[in-house]
Design a protein around this motif. Structure first.
Motif, PDB file in Angstrom:
ATOM      1  N   TRP A   4     -11.684   9.049  -7.310  1.00  0.00           N
ATOM      2  CA  TRP A   4     -13.135   8.870  -7.331  1.00  0.00           C
ATOM      3  C   TRP A   4     -13.823  10.177  -7.708  1.00  0.00           C
ATOM      4  O   TRP A   4     -13.436  11.249  -7.243  1.00  0.00           O
ATOM      5  N   GLY A   5     -14.844  10.046  -8.538  1.00  0.00           N
ATOM      6  CA  GLY A   5     -15.720  11.162  -8.843  1.00  0.00           C
ATOM      7  C   GLY A   5     -15.146  12.123  -9.866  1.00  0.00           C
ATOM      8  O   GLY A   5     -13.994  12.012 -10.293  1.00  0.00           O
ATOM      9  N   PRO A   6     -15.958  13.100 -10.273  1.00  0.00           N
ATOM     10  CA  PRO A   6     -15.514  14.057 -11.297  1.00  0.00           C
ATOM     11  C   PRO A   6     -14.317  14.889 -10.851  1.00  0.00           C
ATOM     12  O   PRO A   6     -13.544  15.358 -11.695  1.00  0.00           O
ATOM     13  N   GLU A   7     -14.161  15.072  -9.542  1.00  0.00           N
ATOM     14  CA  GLU A   7     -12.998  15.824  -9.049  1.00  0.00           C
ATOM     15  C   GLU A   7     -11.743  14.956  -8.972  1.00  0.00           C
ATOM     16  O   GLU A   7     -10.671  15.453  -8.654  1.00  0.00           O
ATOM     17  N   ARG A   8     -11.899  13.666  -9.240  1.00  0.00           N
ATOM     18  CA  ARG A   8     -10.785  12.714  -9.178  1.00  0.00           C
ATOM     19  C   ARG A   8     -10.054  12.819  -7.829  1.00  0.00           C
ATOM     20  O   ARG A   8      -8.840  12.938  -7.737  1.00  0.00           O
ATOM     21  N   THR A   9     -10.840  12.709  -6.774  1.00  0.00           N
ATOM     22  CA  THR A   9     -10.308  12.781  -5.417  1.00  0.00           C
ATOM     23  C   THR A   9      -9.536  11.505  -5.107  1.00  0.00           C
ATOM     24  O   THR A   9     -10.026  10.393  -5.338  1.00  0.00           O
ATOM     25  N   LEU A  10      -8.342  11.665  -4.560  1.00  0.00           N
ATOM     26  CA  LEU A  10      -7.517  10.510  -4.216  1.00  0.00           C
ATOM     27  C   LEU A  10      -8.174   9.730  -3.083  1.00  0.00           C
ATOM     28  O   LEU A  10      -8.492  10.302  -2.029  1.00  0.00           O
ATOM     29  N   ILE A  11      -8.366   8.419  -3.275  1.00  0.00           N
ATOM     30  CA  ILE A  11      -8.997   7.584  -2.252  1.00  0.00           C
ATOM     31  C   ILE A  11      -8.086   6.454  -1.764  1.00  0.00           C
ATOM     32  O   ILE A  11      -8.443   5.754  -0.815  1.00  0.00           O
ATOM     33  N   LEU A  12      -6.955   6.258  -2.412  1.00  0.00           N
ATOM     34  CA  LEU A  12      -5.949   5.291  -1.970  1.00  0.00           C
ATOM     35  C   LEU A  12      -4.572   5.935  -2.090  1.00  0.00           C
ATOM     36  O   LEU A  12      -4.370   6.846  -2.886  1.00  0.00           O
ATOM     37  N   MET A  13      -3.621   5.429  -1.344  1.00  0.00           N
ATOM     38  CA  MET A  13      -2.272   5.977  -1.417  1.00  0.00           C
ATOM     39  C   MET A  13      -1.750   5.964  -2.850  1.00  0.00           C
ATOM     40  O   MET A  13      -1.971   5.015  -3.601  1.00  0.00           O
ATOM     41  N   ASP A  14      -1.048   7.029  -3.197  1.00  0.00           N
ATOM     42  CA  ASP A  14      -0.344   7.100  -4.478  1.00  0.00           C
ATOM     43  C   ASP A  14       1.142   6.864  -4.233  1.00  0.00           C
ATOM     44  O   ASP A  14       1.556   6.452  -3.131  1.00  0.00           O
ATOM     45  N   ALA A  15       1.951   7.115  -5.243  1.00  0.00           N
ATOM     46  CA  ALA A  15       3.389   6.849  -5.106  1.00  0.00           C
ATOM     47  C   ALA A  15       4.018   7.726  -4.031  1.00  0.00           C
ATOM     48  O   ALA A  15       4.852   7.264  -3.242  1.00  0.00           O
ATOM     49  N   GLY A  16       3.623   8.993  -3.972  1.00  0.00           N
ATOM     50  CA  GLY A  16       4.205   9.894  -2.987  1.00  0.00           C
ATOM     51  C   GLY A  16       3.885   9.474  -1.569  1.00  0.00           C
ATOM     52  O   GLY A  16       4.767   9.489  -0.685  1.00  0.00           O
ATOM     53  N   GLN A  17       2.639   9.095  -1.308  1.00  0.00           N
ATOM     54  CA  GLN A  17       2.270   8.678   0.040  1.00  0.00           C
ATOM     55  C   GLN A  17       2.925   7.345   0.411  1.00  0.00           C
ATOM     56  O   GLN A  17       3.330   7.148   1.568  1.00  0.00           O
ATOM     57  N   THR A  18       3.047   6.445  -0.551  1.00  0.00           N
ATOM     58  CA  THR A  18       3.725   5.178  -0.273  1.00  0.00           C
ATOM     59  C   THR A  18       5.181   5.409   0.082  1.00  0.00           C
ATOM     60  O   THR A  18       5.720   4.797   1.020  1.00  0.00           O
ATOM     61  N   ALA A  19       5.838   6.312  -0.637  1.00  0.00           N
ATOM     62  CA  ALA A  19       7.228   6.655  -0.307  1.00  0.00           C
ATOM     63  C   ALA A  19       7.317   7.269   1.081  1.00  0.00           C
ATOM     64  O   ALA A  19       8.268   7.002   1.833  1.00  0.00           O
ATOM     65  N   GLU A  20       6.324   8.073   1.451  1.00  0.00           N
ATOM     66  CA  GLU A  20       6.332   8.669   2.787  1.00  0.00           C
ATOM     67  C   GLU A  20       6.215   7.593   3.861  1.00  0.00           C
ATOM     68  O   GLU A  20       6.848   7.688   4.923  1.00  0.00           O
ATOM     69  N   VAL A  21       5.416   6.566   3.625  1.00  0.00           N
ATOM     70  CA  VAL A  21       5.335   5.454   4.575  1.00  0.00           C
ATOM     71  C   VAL A  21       6.711   4.815   4.754  1.00  0.00           C
ATOM     72  O   VAL A  21       7.141   4.517   5.882  1.00  0.00           O
ATOM     73  N   CYS A  22       7.420   4.615   3.659  1.00  0.00           N
ATOM     74  CA  CYS A  22       8.757   4.021   3.745  1.00  0.00           C
ATOM     75  C   CYS A  22       9.696   4.889   4.578  1.00  0.00           C
ATOM     76  O   CYS A  22      10.482   4.375   5.391  1.00  0.00           O
ATOM     77  N   ARG A  23       9.611   6.190   4.397  1.00  0.00           N
ATOM     78  CA  ARG A  23      10.475   7.086   5.170  1.00  0.00           C
ATOM     79  C   ARG A  23      10.061   7.127   6.638  1.00  0.00           C
ATOM     80  O   ARG A  23      10.907   7.232   7.532  1.00  0.00           O
ATOM     81  N   LEU A  24       8.762   7.042   6.891  1.00  0.00           N
ATOM     82  CA  LEU A  24       8.259   7.097   8.254  1.00  0.00           C
ATOM     83  C   LEU A  24       8.626   5.857   9.053  1.00  0.00           C
ATOM     84  O   LEU A  24       8.757   5.920  10.277  1.00  0.00           O
ATOM     85  N   ALA A  25       8.821   4.725   8.363  1.00  0.00           N
ATOM     86  CA  ALA A  25       9.029   3.438   9.024  1.00  0.00           C
ATOM     87  C   ALA A  25      10.311   2.788   8.523  1.00  0.00           C
ATOM     88  O   ALA A  25      10.266   1.779   7.805  1.00  0.00           O
ATOM     89  N   PRO A  26      11.474   3.335   8.870  1.00  0.00           N
ATOM     90  CA  PRO A  26      12.730   2.751   8.371  1.00  0.00           C
ATOM     91  C   PRO A  26      12.981   1.332   8.851  1.00  0.00           C
ATOM     92  O   PRO A  26      13.778   0.622   8.257  1.00  0.00           O
ATOM     93  N   GLN A  27      12.276   0.928   9.924  1.00  0.00           N
ATOM     94  CA  GLN A  27      12.443  -0.427  10.437  1.00  0.00           C
ATOM     95  C   GLN A  27      11.583  -1.444   9.690  1.00  0.00           C
ATOM     96  O   GLN A  27      11.715  -2.647   9.895  1.00  0.00           O
ATOM     97  N   SER A  28      10.720  -0.968   8.795  1.00  0.00           N
ATOM     98  CA  SER A  28       9.711  -1.826   8.171  1.00  0.00           C
ATOM     99  C   SER A  28      10.071  -2.181   6.741  1.00  0.00           C
ATOM    100  O   SER A  28      10.722  -1.416   6.032  1.00  0.00           O
ATOM    101  N   THR A  29       9.572  -3.342   6.319  1.00  0.00           N
ATOM    102  CA  THR A  29       9.476  -3.669   4.903  1.00  0.00           C
ATOM    103  C   THR A  29       8.063  -3.340   4.463  1.00  0.00           C
ATOM    104  O   THR A  29       7.087  -3.806   5.065  1.00  0.00           O
TER     105      THR A  29
END
Length: 250
Positions: free
Chosen positions: A181-206
């Motif tokens: 969002w905006g001219p600074e292109r600030t991240l406002i939703l998870m990207d690939a790296g953050q999604t991968a981190e969720v997977c690592r944080l929750a090994p019990q989850s799909t």
């Protein structure tokens, strides 16, 4: 639990004997304003008619009122007496536009055999939060069903991490298109790296990544997310990336 993804975060869910619709975004392709200047939105058509998205819905669960989650078409097509579960700060505006069966989830709500718990999201960082406003995710729990955490429009924050560790959901729904969002292109939703981190944080989850390839301020495609996950050793069984129109059964 069964979830049919239609487009963006719009899905129909069957859970604990209930049928509900999430974040109805029902506009025709390229009929709504741009977010980034690249293109009109949404960038793709629904895989069915808007009426078919809503067919059989006994209530709606709306995370927030941004136009790619609850648009003018949804306002017109949802029955005004359809029960709506929402964040408390949106109840007044929904009432103003004519909806009469509003059930704000301040913290936790018992609803027809479901327990729905609200978890605060963070739709970016810094100054863009003034534009984004408050957003929510929701955890659903019921007997004989998986615990589900729909993170909603949020980046990965300590609040999200704490919810994952506390509730240990079997299913996590992330919004993973890396929207900016905006001219600074600030991240406002998870990207690939953050999604991968969720997977690592929750090994019990799909983890199921939705909110993909539908809005013009996205920066991550489904193929790019899959490639990043594969490089991180995250299997397609751990990270689902459903296509529009696809049904997932948990």
């Amino acid at each position: 639990m069964k979830l049919t993804l239609f487009r963006n975060a719009t899905a129909r869910v069957e859970y604990a004997g209930q049928h509900f619709v999430m974040d109805p975004y029902l506009a025709a392709a390229f009929s709504r304003p741009t977010y980034s200047g690249k293109s009109l939105n949404p960038g793709v058509e629904l895989p069915c008619t808007p009426q078919q998205v809503l067919e059989g819905a006994e209530f709606a669960l709306i995370s927030h009122l941004h136009s790619d989650h609850f648009d003018p078409a949804a306002r017109e097509l949802l029955a005004k007496d359809l029960p709506i579960l929402c964040q408390p700060q949106d109840a007044g505006k929904l009432a103003e536009i004519g909806f009469t069966s509003l059930h704000p989830v301040a913290d936790r709500l018992e609803w027809r055999g479901l327990t729905v718990t609200r978890v605060a999201g963070q739709h970016g960082t810094g100054k863009v939060l003034d534009d984004m406003g408050e957003v929510s995710g929701f955890i659903w729990q019921a007997a004989d069903e998986p615990t589900v955490y729909w993170v909603g429009d949020s980046i990965l924050t300590d609040t999200v991490r704490d919810a994952i560790l506390h509730y240990r959901p079997q299913v996590i729904l992330t919004h993973s298109c890396g929207a900016v969002w905006g001219p600074e292109r600030t991240l406002i939703l998870m990207d690939a790296g953050q999604t991968a981190e969720v997977c690592r944080l929750a090994p019990q989850s799909t983890v199921a990544a939705i909110h993909m390839e539908a809005v013009d301020h996205a920066t991550v495609s489904r193929a790019e997310l899959r490639a990043h996950a594969s490089a991180e050793g995250i299997s397609p069984e751990r990270l689902l990336i459903p296509a529009d129109g696809e049904t997932l059964i948990f």
